[in-house]
Design an enzyme around this catalytic site. Structure first.
Site, PDB file in Angstrom:
ATOM      1  N   ASN A 167       0.791  -1.237   0.000  1.00 50.33           N
ATOM      2  CA  ASN A 167       0.000   0.000   0.000  1.00 50.33           C
ATOM      3  C   ASN A 167       0.824   1.287   0.000  1.00 50.33           C
ATOM      4  OD1 ASN A 167       0.731  -0.890   2.605  1.00 50.33           O
ATOM      5  ND2 ASN A 167      -0.947   0.221   3.570  1.00 50.33           N
ATOM      6  N   GLU A 264       4.580  -4.031  12.565  1.00 52.72           N
ATOM      7  CA  GLU A 264       3.546  -2.998  12.433  1.00 52.72           C
ATOM      8  C   GLU A 264       2.427  -3.634  11.629  1.00 52.72           C
ATOM      9  OE1 GLU A 264       1.228  -0.425  10.731  1.00 52.72           O
ATOM     10  OE2 GLU A 264       3.031   0.187   9.652  1.00 52.72           O
ATOM     11  N   CYS A 298      -3.188   1.184   7.035  1.00 50.50           N
ATOM     12  CA  CYS A 298      -3.340   0.488   8.313  1.00 50.50           C
ATOM     13  C   CYS A 298      -3.832   1.421   9.411  1.00 50.50           C
ATOM     14  CB  CYS A 298      -2.028  -0.182   8.714  1.00 50.50           C
ATOM     15  SG  CYS A 298      -0.605   0.925   8.752  1.00 50.50           S
ATOM     16  N   GLU A 470       7.988   2.640  14.831  1.00 50.60           N
ATOM     17  CA  GLU A 470       8.658   3.186  13.670  1.00 50.60           C
ATOM     18  C   GLU A 470       8.621   4.706  13.786  1.00 50.60           C
ATOM     19  OE1 GLU A 470       7.118   1.318  10.051  1.00 50.60           O
ATOM     20  OE2 GLU A 470       8.669  -0.185  10.368  1.00 50.60           O
TER      21      GLU A 470
END
Length: 490
Positions: A167, A264, A298, A470
């Site tokens: 994505n 993640e 997400c 992150e």
């Protein structure tokens, strides 16, 4: 029509060369010669083909990364010298910004306007930020009870396996590669099988920036290559972004060789609209939260919780706004919603809508636009909180809307899924904003806004949204380990 003409039609006239694996500073075909088609999601046509890496190719990439980590010029560089290479990479990416944006849009179907502003902006920022942060890596002296000199060193982990999804290919690869390199590690990158093109171009540009041979290796391919990377004993850490289901399998496999992991994973993030919010701002945030990147995000705001006193007003405004969101050719600067990244993503959204849960306020159907994988922005209302469309990640442009009566109920609903990646709330009450933000189980909370991200601002999951962070210095720390050294003086 010839094959060359077909590809020119598929890519809007652009020529995209066939891709090879990048291992040890050289371009090569897969060991068994296998290749994979890369499809334009806006029209379903072939863009090009890339090498389909397998176990033997992963072995070669890990060997090259190991040699670069232990014997090449990379370990001899200081942290600031590594940072200089990342800063040069940021400058090169800026020079090639339009080329990369076009390639990202073509490969994923994301609107070109967002590819230019968001994807390339964040990608460049990752290298600039970690290029500057590299020079802050340092140990510390410690005062201990015994006579002597004690200090700590911050050292890289070794070979990093970076596995990234379809994505946000550039953003999600560089959010791993930039801090990993700043810390002094070497990397084997396995990009998503459907969207590998910018990963290959990135490797070229990082080499041009001065990255030594073997420091960054790219193995394109499917699940076999990813599994081989996770299971490889020469890999010190796996950094993964993707589904919770796949992340769970990676965590279990990585445990066999006691690898470090950063995961993640999925999300089902809630936005809360309180009765005192600025409705105009809240609607804009809500629509952007679920249609951005065609809902393939997400941290998308795919659950909307609305105070009952403004529930019908918000539903009406959502229906009006969603109906007029420009959907179409991703290379058209006016487009806001492009196609799904692939046919399997489109069919997954259709399976959820076929459940018949709730009331379709707007959308709920595929769009016939030039043979591409388009789905209309969709709003569902009147759902029970146990509905699958409320509890599960659809990963498409679908928003569920639920009413609430009290602040406590809103928080309970927001925290009622197994995920905890992001959350948001709209209110004019500053005390309420901070009170609710503290109660939301999410790695990042936005107030009167949505999806404001920065290389310096960490994010990551609670619950089944994963672990580790992150962005920010927290991400750099995750690619380092601490060594203590003691020298007696008596």
């Amino acid at each position: 029509m010839t094959e060359e003409q077909e590809r020119a039609t598929a890519t809007g006239g652009a020529t995209v060369p066939a891709g090879q694996l990048y291992i040890g500073g050289t371009w090569r075909d897969a060991a068994d010669g296998a290749r994979r088609d890369v499809i334009n999601p806006a029209n379903g046509r072939l863009i090009t083909t890339v090498a389909e890496g397998g176990n033997e190719d992963v072995d070669a990439a890990v060997a090259a990364a190991t040699e670069a980590f232990t014997e090449g010029p990379w370990p001899a560089l200081t942290a600031r010298e590594r940072g200089d290479i990342l800063l040069k990479a940021a400058a090169l990416l800026q020079q090639h910004r339009e080329e990369l944006a076009q390639l990202e849009s073509l490969d994923t179907g994301k609107p070109i306007t967002f590819a230019r502003m968001v994807d390339l902006g964040d990608t460049i920022d990752h290298f600039a930020y970690y290029g500057g942060l590299a020079g802050t890596i340092e140990g510390a002296t410690r005062s201990i009870r015994r006579p002597g000199f004690a200090y700590t060193r911050r050292e890289p982990l070794g070979v990093i396996g970076a596995i990234t999804p379809f994505n946000f290919p550039l953003i999600l690869s560089t959010s791993k590669i930039a801090p990993a390199l700043a810390a002094g590690n070497t990397v084997v990158h396995k990009p998503a099988e459907d969207t590998p093109l910018t990963a290959l171009r990135l490797a070229e540009l990082l080499t041009e920036a001065g990255l030594p041979e073997g420091v960054l290796n790219v193995v394109t391919g499917g699940g076999q290559a990813g599994a081989a990377l996770v299971e490889h004993p020469g890999v010190a850490k796996i950094a993964f972004t993707g589904s919770t289901r796949t992340g769970s399998r990676i965590a279990a496999a990585a445990a066999a060789t006691v690898k470090h992991t950063t995961l993640e994973l999925g999300g089902k993030s809630a936005q809360i609209i309180f009765e005192d919010s600025d409705i105009g701002v809240a609607i804009e945030s809500a629509v952007g939260g679920f249609v951005f990147n065609t809902g393939q995000f997400c941290m998308g705001g795919t659950r909307l919780l609305v105070h009952r006193s403004v529930y019908e007003t918000v539903l009406g405004a959502l229906a009006e706004a969603a109906t007029h969101v420009p959907v179409g050719d991703p290379l058209d600067p006016a487009t806001v919603v492009g196609p799904m990244a692939g046919l399997k993503q489109l069919e997954n959204v259709e399976r959820y809508l076929a459940l018949g849960e709730g009331r379709v306020v707007v959308g709920g159907h595929r769009l016939d636009l030039g043979g591409g994988y388009f789905y209309a922005p969709t709003v569902l209302a009147d759902l029970d909180n146990t509905a699958r469309c409320v509890q599960e990640e659809i990963f498409g442009p679908v928003l569920t809307v639920q009413p609430f009566d009290t602040e406590e109920e809103a928080v309970t609903l927001a925290n009622s899924t197994p995920y905890g990646l992001a959350a948001g709330l709209h209110t004019r009450d500053v005390a309420r904003a901070h009170r609710v933000a503290a109660k939301l189980r999410a790695g990042i909370v936005w107030i009167n806004s949505w999806a404001v991200l920065d290389a310096a601002l960490p994010f990551g999951g609670y619950g089944q949204s994963g672990y580790g962070r992150e962005h920010g210095p927290e991400a750099l720390d995750a690619y380092l380990q601490t060594k203590s050294v003691y020298l007696p003086t008596a």
